[in-house]
Design a protein around this motif. Structure first.
Motif: not given
Length: 183
Positions: A57, A97, A144, A164-165
């Motif tokens: 991430a 990710a 997160f 990234a999520r």
């Protein structure tokens, strides 16, 4: 794992090496010194960049051009031991990710296969990590649970934050317009 009884039990195996892969506990000095074999870690970044938690991430959020995997000797400092081998993985401009994690996982398997059974010639190949470019993140530094996209961010930053999520089936960022959820 760091309990004296666990250390004695691990030492009794007489293993050629102890290898940690995506392990969620920190191995302490008494264990690293007490089991009688090299302790190696297969870390999902190109160390010394992205030491610690959530390196996939963080590589995306940072806008890195590549991620990868590092096989390194463990020391008491987290992800700071001498490097044995590395395998880079490019990060594409639209990689999520999940995409990157899957590719780095395959690279980790390949690097492990190339390295096993850890011959002396490989273990002697020790490249100290410099501190230049080193970054470190603790568990919890990457939130997160923070899934609601902030459209006030600059476009490039928002795009990396979203990527990234994106880790299906476990999580997706939450997109809203006013009170309306878009996903």
């Amino acid at each position: 794992i760091n309990d004296p009884d666990a250390i004695r039990e691990l030492a009794a195996f007489g293993a050629r090496a102890l290898v940690s892969i995506q392990y969620d506990q920190i191995l302490r000095g008494p264990l690293l010194r007490g089991i009688g074999c090299p302790c190696l870690n297969l870390h999902f970044s190109l160390l010394p960049r992205h030491r610690g938690a959530a390196p996939i991430a963080w590589a995306i959020v940072a806008g890195d051009a590549q991620a990868g995997v590092t096989l390194h000797h463990m020391v008491e400092a987290i992800d700071a031991g001498d490097v044995v081998a590395q395998l880079p993985v490019p990060i594409g401009p639209e990689d999520s990710a999940r995409d990157l994690y899957d590719r780095v996982s395959r690279a980790a398997g390949e690097l492990f296969e190339r390295s096993y059974p850890f011959p002396d010639s490989l273990l002697a190949r020790r490249r100290p990590q410099g501190e230049e470019g080193a970054t470190y993140r603790r568990t919890g530094d990457f939130d997160f649970a923070s899934l609601r996209a902030d459209f006030a961010r600059p476009a490039g930053e928002l795009q990396r934050w979203l990527r990234a999520r994106i880790f299906p089936p476990f999580q997706l960022p939450e997109l809203r317009h006013g009170a309306r959820r878009l996903n």
